[in-house]
Design an enzyme around this catalytic site. Structure first.
Site, mmCIF file in Angstrom:
data_model
loop_
_atom_site.group_PDB
_atom_site.id
_atom_site.type_symbol
_atom_site.label_atom_id
_atom_site.label_comp_id
_atom_site.label_asym_id
_atom_site.label_seq_id
_atom_site.Cartn_x
_atom_site.Cartn_y
_atom_site.Cartn_z
ATOM 1 N N LYS A 79 -7.589 12.948 -2.089
ATOM 2 C CA LYS A 79 -7.498 12.326 -3.460
ATOM 3 C C LYS A 79 -9.030 12.475 -3.916
ATOM 4 O O LYS A 79 -9.806 12.313 -3.430
ATOM 5 C CB LYS A 79 -6.992 10.992 -3.259
ATOM 6 C CG LYS A 79 -6.972 10.077 -4.485
ATOM 7 C CD LYS A 79 -6.587 8.787 -4.168
ATOM 8 C CE LYS A 79 -5.884 7.981 -5.373
ATOM 9 N NZ LYS A 79 -5.619 6.469 -5.087
ATOM 10 N N SER A 126 -1.336 5.418 -7.441
ATOM 11 C CA SER A 126 -2.270 6.434 -7.827
ATOM 12 C C SER A 126 -2.510 7.811 -6.901
ATOM 13 O O SER A 126 -2.796 8.798 -7.437
ATOM 14 C CB SER A 126 -3.604 5.711 -8.333
ATOM 15 O OG SER A 126 -4.200 5.362 -7.170
ATOM 16 N N SER A 154 -1.163 2.223 -3.884
ATOM 17 C CA SER A 154 -1.287 3.472 -4.193
ATOM 18 C C SER A 154 -0.909 4.459 -3.010
ATOM 19 O O SER A 154 -1.167 5.681 -3.344
ATOM 20 C CB SER A 154 -2.722 3.563 -4.841
ATOM 21 O OG SER A 154 -2.605 3.112 -6.055
#
Lengths: 481, 488
Positions: free
Chosen positions: B81, B156, B180
């Site tokens: 990420k 996310s 997330s």
């Protein structure tokens, strides 16, 4: 009401840099005077993703200061974030302690013209320093530069209650506090480099009143003189405001060094909302019993106690005791020397006179002195015995100061020893009196002022080394006094 | 060759690398080929680091030749990420404001992966500063769900989930502040583990809400998740909230099953808002767990209804402070024509931050303001304590808690844009776990009739990740959902 009908009320907030090698939340150096931004890393630059790690030495120093000031050290205190935008504040917030500081409720005793006074210390808390904006004329027009060497330097803020009643008391408190911190080895007391600085909260109220007036905060007073001047100016200004029917506005003011006035920096209306909240990146600060006890056990004798002891133990006047105890190395060296002399007052005279002159002139720190306490004791004993004159002894001390050689060697080499041999002095006295028969006649006829002439002649003949006591004694005997 | 190779699990690939049946360079090239093939549609990657990944793969192969691999996953390529700082590789956190920012250091977890020999394929898309539940608040582009390209992969960590599901990477790291990791895992038929707060270092992870953020592994199988978790679960002296506990062994005992375990089913988590297909899939999954020998226990977590409000107050408050450092002074983007300091701040932040980030900064700033602090922030902290106590009480009765991961399957891109509150409701089952600091895991538990994955969430006691993985594995063994071919 005239100024004299008002009472000034002052509380001080003192920022003291803790004498750690590294910063409070990272390993960067705290050394003063490096190239801009040389002592920085991702943590103190506030780069994305960084986290603070507490320097344990900072905690030890704060506990030490708290105990020395008689505070209660809290087993658990809390870090908070103080949020505001400024270019020299890398993270956009300062990590500080807010509603739960590490130490609370202590006191500091100061001297005032009317005797001792106890000033309450409300709290001591820890925080990180910000960086410095440099509005450099050499930079391109309209630009400012940021130096973050100071960002993350550990500070201790010591907040007093508004117990001070005039500028002199405030100065006295600030000096006493500085002495204590320097004694503890937690702060260098250096106002010029900003490692010891102070804000003053000043208000006035009619004499006899018990309700404090509206206060103004005077920021960043970095000398004792400015503190005194700023408070006196501000108190008079506030009285003027009240006298002319106005109201003192709560605001932050700056001391303008050049104009000698305080001026408004920001009002209560523009006061920041710092949006304090507990720092989620740091667990609550815990002080163990063991840490507190070990700090308590290692507390040194503090300046005030030492001063009292110097008066009682060495029979020194308060004035001497205060100067000798103002700095711990000086006090320690004095005590080491005192062990080798019989008359501490005489020793004190040497410390306050010749030694302090040499230290100042040569810019030598005490730690770099070349001679030993025993050697100084030996020199004083030599003067006592009359082996050298007091004047010659000053030369000897100078030489000891520069070379660290033994006083006896210096005296011998320079031939500074006084002649105390009765026969030798008597021979010279006889000779001088014989050569100046006319003057002797005048003296005997009552012109006593000639006496000094004889002394001078004898001393001259003996190249200054005649023992003055013996010269006098023999002259007076021979002149029939 | 590439399609079959990229279908392998991390542990399967690790075994083939160990047996020298395949090289890390081959595996990495297979991943790169797969990325080239599907990422134009999925759009999981913000940045592919082809050169860096191949160099690391070559180094891995050399170690293997020399007989000194660094770990069981040495040579298995993964993605990150874009919230994790990577030394020398641009890191934007999905924001325009950090465009061009090349970090001077690696996050601790990135360092750990490098030290274990895993090639890093690149940086994966995310909601800007990890704020969002659909990847649509990324400043760059939305990522698409590989199971249905018209839908979101969740957020996310949606880029991480999509890349793992689409076989572009073998595994990935995400972060979980309110769900997330778990919510996108649930949307994409992958496994996501949010470890206990403090278990995995946050050093070098761009902060959203410091007291809630926690990095964790995302992979296709429970075993892979466990293996990746073990590499990153370390005490880190650079993170003062990092727990000084032993690195867990989650692989031994992973196959031990659920017999004798008491699993709590919280009343409050099976609410009216739940999609009927999700509810049905969950009921069936619970029955299966019972058949496998677990005992289901009806429990109550009475303060659940306050979790959403509490979460948004606390997370936004911390975010408003954490994001203050993006001022245009030292790194990232700076407004070009600003005159004076105030303009520099307002223009830099005004141009650099997206709408969702601005919304939360303002919400947090408000909640922390003098006069509102007691009513909002402080009250939220008190409720947080009550929520934590709910869990403590529940774990007195049960070994783990089971619930849906999300009330609905992956929704259409664009569906909830402009309606923040309905978006926030996507995290209603996941965020209480963050408030309590507990470990949580999402494991695939089926598909809707339309072919959308459904996730099951498992919550555990602090530092009890191994048990959650064991329960998830017992369920996974019955289904092999991860073998199902992804349509993209």
């Amino acid at each position: 009401m005239p100024l004299s009908d008002f009472q000034t009320v002052i509380g001080l907030e003192v920022h003291a840099q803790l004498l750690t090698q590294s910063k409070i939340f990272c390993g960067c150096s705290t050394a003063f005077g490096a190239e801009p931004n040389h002592h920085t890393c991702p943590v103190c630059l506030g780069m994305p993703g960084v986290l603070p790690v507490l320097n344990q030495r900072v905690v030890e120093y704060a506990v030490r200061a708290g105990l020395a000031l008689g505070c209660s050290v809290k087993p658990t205190s809390v870090w908070s974030r103080k949020n505001y935008f400024y270019p020299d504040l890398p993270k956009g917030y300062q990590i500080t302690q807010y509603d739960q500081p590490i130490c609370e409720w202590g006191e500091l005793v100061i001297d005032t013209p009317s005797g001792e006074k106890t000033v309450r210390v409300r709290r001591i808390h820890l925080e990180e320093d910000a960086g410095k904006s440099v509005h450099d004329a050499s930079a391109s027009a309209g630009q400012s530069l940021v130096d973050l060497n100071r960002a993350g330097v550990p500070l201790m803020e010591i907040v007093s209650e508004p117990d001070l009643r005039d500028a002199d008391e405030a100065v006295e408190y600030l000096k006493a506090l500085r002495d204590v911190l320097v004694y503890l080895g937690v702060n260098d007391g250096n106002l010029e480099e900003g490692s010891f600085r102070c804000d003053a909260n000043v208000s006035v109220m009619p004499k006899g009143s018990t309700t404090y007036g509206q206060r103004c905060e005077l920021k960043n007073l970095n000398s004792f003189r400015f503190l005194k001047q700023a408070i006196e100016y501000e108190a008079a200004r506030q009285v003027d405001v009240l006298e002319s029917g106005g109201k003192v506005q709560q605001e932050t003011r700056l001391w303008d060094v050049n104009k000698g006035v305080t001026r408004s920096m920001r009002s209560k209306e523009d006061a920041h909302d710092y949006r304090y909240f507990p720092e989620p990146d740091l667990p609550p600060l815990r002080v163990s019993d063991a840490l507190r006890d070990s700090q308590r056990q290692s507390l040194p004798e503090l300046p005030r106690a030492k001063r009292t002891r110097f008066i009682s133990e060495y029979g020194l006047p308060a004035y001497d005791a205060r100067i000798l105890t103002a700095e711990r190395p000086l006090a320690d060296f004095f005590e080491a020397c005192a062990a080798h002399v019989s008359d501490a007052k005489k020793l004190s005279n040497w410390f306050l006179g010749e030694l302090s002159r040499l230290l100042k002139e040569e810019g030598t720190p005490l730690s770099a002195l070349r001679f030993t306490p025993a050697q100084l004791g030996e020199l004083l004993a030599t003067v006592e015995k009359g082996t050298v004159s007091a004047n010659a002894a000053k030369d000897v001390l100078g030489e000891m100061f520069r070379t660290g050689r033994a006083p006896a060697d210096i005296i011998a080499e320079k031939g500074l020893a006084q002649v105390s041999d009765v026969g030798a002095v008597e021979a010279v006295v006889d000779d001088i009196l014989a050569k100046n028969a006319g003057e002797v006649e005048k003296y005997k006829a009552g012109k006593k002022s000639v006496y000094g002439f004889f002394v001078g002649q004898v001393m001259k003949a003996m190249k200054g080394k005649g023992n003055p006591g013996l010269v006098n004694e023999l002259l007076k005997k021979k002149l029939g006094d | 060759m590439s399609s079959t190779l990229t279908d392998l699990s991390m542990l399967e690939l690790g075994a083939k690398l160990a047996a020298r049946e395949v090289s890390s360079v081959e595996a990495t090239r297979a991943s790169l080929a797969r990325i080239a093939q599907v990422d134009p549609k999925v759009r999981a990657f913000l940045r592919v680091d082809e050169a860096g990944a191949l160099k690391a793969a070559e180094a891995s192969d050399a170690r293997r030749q020399a007989g000194s691999p660094l770990s069981a996953l040495d040579g298995v390529p993964v993605g990150l990420k874009d919230i994790f700082l990577t030394e020398g590789l641009e890191t934007t956190c999905g924001s325009r404001l950090l465009e061009g920012f090349v970090p001077p250091y690696d996050a601790t977890v990135v360092r750990l992966l490098k030290e274990a020999g895993l090639p890093l394929l690149g940086k994966l898309n995310m909601d800007e500063f990890a704020m969002g539940s659909s990847n649509e608040s990324s400043a760059y582009f939305p990522t698409h769900n590989p199971w249905d390209l018209t839908r979101t992969p969740g957020g996310s960590s949606g880029g991480s989930a999509a890349a793992v599901a689409a076989r572009e990477v073998f595994g990935a790291l995400g972060t979980d502040t309110g769900g997330s990791i778990r919510q996108p895992a649930g949307f994409t038929n992958t496994v996501g583990l949010k470890p206990t707060y403090g278990r995995v270092s946050r050093y070098g992870v761009i902060a959203y809400a410091s007291s809630l953020d926690q990095p964790g592994p995302m992979a296709r199988t429970v075993g892979d998740t466990a293996a990746l978790f073990q590499l990153i679960a370390r005490h880190d002296p650079l993170d003062s909230t990092s727990a000084d506990v032993e690195t867990p062994d989650c692989l031994t005992g992973l196959e031990d099953g659920v017999r004798g375990l008491r699993l709590g089913v919280p009343r409050e988590y099976f609410s009216d808002g739940m999609d009927p297909e999700v509810a049905g899939t969950l009921r069936a999954s619970l029955e299966e767990l019972e058949k496998l020998g677990a005992t289901l226990v009806d429990i109550s977590l009475p303060h659940t209804k306050y979790a959403l409000a509490t979460y948004y107050l606390l997370a936004s408050s911390e975010a408003s402070s954490n994001l203050a450092r993006y001022d245009g002074i030292r790194y990232g983007q700076r407004a070009k024509d600003a005159r004076g300091l105030k303009e520099l701040y307002t223009q830099t932040r005004g141009q650099g931050f997206g709408a969702e980030v601005k919304l939360r900064i303002m919400l947090g700033t408000y909640a922390l303001s003098a006069g509102y602090y007691d009513a909002y922030y402080l009250r939220a902290q008190k409720v947080r304590t009550l929520i934590r106590e709910d869990f403590t009480r529940a774990f007195g009765q049960v070994d783990a808690i089971v619930s849906p991961t999300s009330p609905v399957p992956a929704f259409k891109l664009g569906d909830k844009v402009g309606d923040p509150l309905s978006m926030y409701l996507m995290d209603v089952y996941t965020l209480p776990c963050n408030l309590a600091g507990l470990p949580g895991l999402s494991v695939p538990c089926g598909f809707t009739q339309g072919g959308l994955p459904v996730g099951m969430q498992l919550l555990g006691r602090p530092f009890d990740e191994a048990r959650l993985l064991r329960i998830a594995r017992a369920f996974e063994r019955e289904h092999d959902f991860f073998r199902r071919a992804v349509p993209v």
